[in-house]
Each structure stands twice: as structure tokens, then as C-alpha cells.
Design a protein around this motif. Structure first.
Motif, PDB file in Angstrom:
ATOM      1  N   GLU A 235      -2.050  10.374  -9.406  1.00  0.00           N
ATOM      2  CA  GLU A 235      -2.137  11.348  -8.395  1.00  0.00           C
ATOM      3  C   GLU A 235      -1.880  12.660  -8.691  1.00  0.00           C
ATOM      4  OE1 GLU A 235       0.285   9.693  -5.397  1.00  0.00           O
ATOM      5  OE2 GLU A 235      -1.114   7.755  -5.003  1.00  0.00           O
TER       6      GLU A 235
ATOM      7  N   ARG B  19      -5.219   7.491   0.527  1.00  0.00           N
ATOM      8  CA  ARG B  19      -4.864   6.506   0.823  1.00  0.00           C
ATOM      9  C   ARG B  19      -3.493   6.278   1.658  1.00  0.00           C
ATOM     10  NH1 ARG B  19      -1.308   3.597  -1.902  1.00  0.00           N
ATOM     11  NH2 ARG B  19      -1.280   5.114  -3.462  1.00  0.00           N
TER      12      ARG B  19
ATOM     13  N   LEU C 149       6.865  -0.130  -5.482  1.00  0.00           N
ATOM     14  CA  LEU C 149       6.825   1.049  -6.583  1.00  0.00           C
ATOM     15  C   LEU C 149       7.857   2.088  -6.253  1.00  0.00           C
ATOM     16  CD1 LEU C 149       2.851   1.465  -6.689  1.00  0.00           C
ATOM     17  CD2 LEU C 149       4.339   0.173  -8.455  1.00  0.00           C
ATOM     18  N   ASP C 150       8.015   2.608  -5.268  1.00  0.00           N
ATOM     19  CA  ASP C 150       9.209   3.582  -4.932  1.00  0.00           C
ATOM     20  C   ASP C 150      10.407   2.876  -5.270  1.00  0.00           C
ATOM     21  OD1 ASP C 150       7.394   5.247  -3.914  1.00  0.00           O
ATOM     22  OD2 ASP C 150       7.925   5.162  -1.704  1.00  0.00           O
TER      23      ASP C 150
ATOM     24  N   THR D  89       0.061   4.461 -13.087  1.00  0.00           N
ATOM     25  CA  THR D  89      -1.298   4.964 -12.479  1.00  0.00           C
ATOM     26  C   THR D  89      -1.206   5.790 -11.355  1.00  0.00           C
ATOM     27  OG1 THR D  89      -2.503   3.090 -13.449  1.00  0.00           O
ATOM     28  CG2 THR D  89      -3.461   4.216 -11.568  1.00  0.00           C
ATOM     29  N   ARG D  90      -0.216   5.157 -10.445  1.00  0.00           N
ATOM     30  CA  ARG D  90       0.037   5.974  -9.224  1.00  0.00           C
ATOM     31  C   ARG D  90       0.618   7.298  -9.289  1.00  0.00           C
ATOM     32  NH1 ARG D  90       4.523   4.764  -4.405  1.00  0.00           N
ATOM     33  NH2 ARG D  90       5.738   5.423  -6.238  1.00  0.00           N
ATOM     34  N   GLU D  91       1.648   7.458 -10.254  1.00  0.00           N
ATOM     35  CA  GLU D  91       2.473   8.515 -10.219  1.00  0.00           C
ATOM     36  C   GLU D  91       1.742   9.702 -10.840  1.00  0.00           C
ATOM     37  OE1 GLU D  91       6.437  10.430 -10.398  1.00  0.00           O
ATOM     38  OE2 GLU D  91       5.696   8.600  -9.670  1.00  0.00           O
TER      39      GLU D  91
ATOM     40  N   ASP E 283       0.832  -0.225 -12.887  1.00  0.00           N
ATOM     41  CA  ASP E 283       0.537   0.280 -11.514  1.00  0.00           C
ATOM     42  C   ASP E 283       1.484   1.826 -11.238  1.00  0.00           C
ATOM     43  OD1 ASP E 283      -1.500  -1.563 -10.944  1.00  0.00           O
ATOM     44  OD2 ASP E 283       0.029  -2.769  -9.807  1.00  0.00           O
TER      45      ASP E 283
ATOM     46  N   PRO F  33      -0.018   5.075   2.679  1.00  0.00           N
ATOM     47  CA  PRO F  33       1.162   4.240   1.894  1.00  0.00           C
ATOM     48  C   PRO F  33       1.124   2.788   2.698  1.00  0.00           C
ATOM     49  CG  PRO F  33       1.750   6.369   2.727  1.00  0.00           C
ATOM     50  CD  PRO F  33       0.643   6.244   3.273  1.00  0.00           C
TER      51      PRO F  33
ATOM     52  N   SER G  48      -4.576   5.937 -15.880  1.00  0.00           N
ATOM     53  CA  SER G  48      -4.436   7.426 -15.608  1.00  0.00           C
ATOM     54  C   SER G  48      -5.329   8.204 -16.451  1.00  0.00           C
ATOM     55  CB  SER G  48      -2.901   7.797 -15.850  1.00  0.00           C
ATOM     56  OG  SER G  48      -2.312   7.052 -14.886  1.00  0.00           O
TER      57      SER G  48
ATOM     58  N   ARG H 282       3.052  -2.007  -1.052  1.00  0.00           N
ATOM     59  CA  ARG H 282       3.148  -1.806  -2.462  1.00  0.00           C
ATOM     60  C   ARG H 282       3.592  -0.830  -2.759  1.00  0.00           C
ATOM     61  NH1 ARG H 282      -0.461  -4.722  -6.104  1.00  0.00           N
ATOM     62  NH2 ARG H 282      -0.568  -3.004  -7.096  1.00  0.00           N
ATOM     63  N   ASP H 283       3.340   0.463  -2.028  1.00  0.00           N
ATOM     64  CA  ASP H 283       4.119   1.762  -2.361  1.00  0.00           C
ATOM     65  C   ASP H 283       5.468   1.886  -2.091  1.00  0.00           C
ATOM     66  OD1 ASP H 283       1.922   3.805  -2.828  1.00  0.00           O
ATOM     67  OD2 ASP H 283       1.125   2.847  -0.879  1.00  0.00           O
TER      68      ASP H 283
END
Length: 210
Positions: free
Chosen positions: A71, A10, A19-20, A66-68, A63, A12, A134, A15-16
């Protein structure tokens, strides 16, 4: 059984970046002192931009986690589930190595460590009340590996979803509590070796005969 391993990478997006910014806030000041307003400031956007994406901080945190962690654990390198493993069936030892690697990267992840240190109550719902996204991803990937091994005869028979859930339940303790069991008598590496042994014996076809 479906697998996430062939999903395309995906790119970036905005939203990334948001989230960062949230991740940086939590690392700096912890969850309790992080607000959507501060996330917007760090991301260099208006507060309404963030509010249009997340209605509150718990939604944003979901979110972010889930991303952290999704992945991290969802990568094929951590699970050890490559094309050869898919075709021939992963062995209990290969699956155990993947589980131990997943536990290690989660346990050492700086966001996870920060949350456990400052705001451990954020983790409790996912241990006591419900599964998170996750966890669902991890269970799906692990179930697929186990089912592939069962087809090849390298993993014992049984409901792959139930076996995967049993392994994940055991792994929870090694992620969250291993530090309480490590001391001058028992090293962290020895504990990880015990986890590996536990997973191998759980999956070994020979256990069906006992």
C-alpha cells in the motif's frame, strides 16, 4: 500492460483488525516472540478465529508485509504516476523521483525498521530466494510507468520488465544498506541523489545512442 492504479479502495475488514494486532505485537516484542495466540488476544477474538485465517505466523507475516509495503509503494502519490503522466509518458526524472520516494518511505517505515533491527532473517528469502507479493506489485507498477514512457519516447527502448527489475535490484541496496554508507563524508540525502541519478541514466533515451 495492466496497472493497479485504478483499483478501488478496499474497505477495512476483520482481517485488517487482525493484521493491526499482529503489527502491534511485532512492534512491541519482535517477530520471534509474537504468536498467533497473542495476536488473537490483542485482536479480542478467539485463537481459532486467527487459526482459521492463517495456519502459522509466516503466512500471517506475508499478508502483513503485502498490506504494509504494497500500500505504501503502490500509491500513485509515491510513484508519481498520475493521469497526465499516463497519457503523456513519465520522464526519467519523474520516475526517479518516484523511486526515491518509495525507497524513503520503505526505509523509514516503523514495521520495516523493527524487523530489520530484531529479525533481519525474515527479509533474506525475498533477497536471496524468491520475490514476494509486494515486490511483484512494485515491479508491475514500475513496468507500467516505464512502458508508458517508452510509448511516448521519454524512456529508452528495452524490455520494460527487465528495466524495472534492474531498477528494483539497485533500489534494494538503498533501502537496506544506505545507513552503512552514510557518515560525516557522505550524507543520506547525497546517497538518495545518487540513486536518482542512477535511475535517470538507466532510463534516459540518450543512453541508447552510446
Amino acid at each position: 500492460m495492466s496497472s493497479h492504479r485504478h483499483n478501488p479502495a478496499r474497505e477495512p475488514g476483520p482481517r485488517d483488525a487482525y493484521l493491526d494486532a499482529a503489527r502491534a505485537c511485532i512492534l512491541d516484542v519482535g517477530w520471534r516472540r509474537t504468536t498467533l495466540t497473542e495476536v488473537a488476544r490483542r485482536a479480542g477474538v478467539s485463537r481459532m478465529t486467527i487459526y482459521r485465517t492463517w495456519s502459522d505466523m509466516p503466512e500471517l507475516l506475508g499478508d502483513l508485509m503485502t498490506r504494509e509495503w504494497g500500500e505504501l509503494v503502490g500509491s500513485t502519490e509515491i510513484l508519481g504516476y498520475d493521469d497526465a503522466g499516463q497519457r503523456g509518458g513519465a520522464t526519467p526524472g519523474q520516475i526517479a523521483d518516484g523511486v526515491v520516494r518509495a525507497v524513503t518511505v520503505l526505509r523509514d517505515n516503523e514495521l520495516f525498521v523493527r524487523i530489520v533491527e530484531l529479525d533481519p532473517e525474515l527479509i533474506l528469502p525475498y533477497l536471496l530466494a524468491r520475490r514476494g507479493r509486494s515486490q511483484e506489485l512494485i515491479l508491475g507498477l514500475l513496468s507500467a510507468v516505464i512502458a508508458s514512457g517508452q510509448t511516448a519516447g521519454t524512456v529508452r527502448a528495452g524490455n520494460p520488465a527487465a528495466i524495472a527489475r534492474g531498477v528494483v535490484l539497485a533500489a534494494h541496496g538503498f533501502v537496506l544498506s544506505a545507513h552503512t554508507m552514510a557518515d560525516d563524508e557522505v550524507s543520506p540525502d547525497e546517497l538518495d541523489d545518487e540513486l536518482r541519478t542512477l535511475v535517470i541514466r538507466t532510463l534516459n533515451p540518450e543512453e541508447d545512442d552510446r
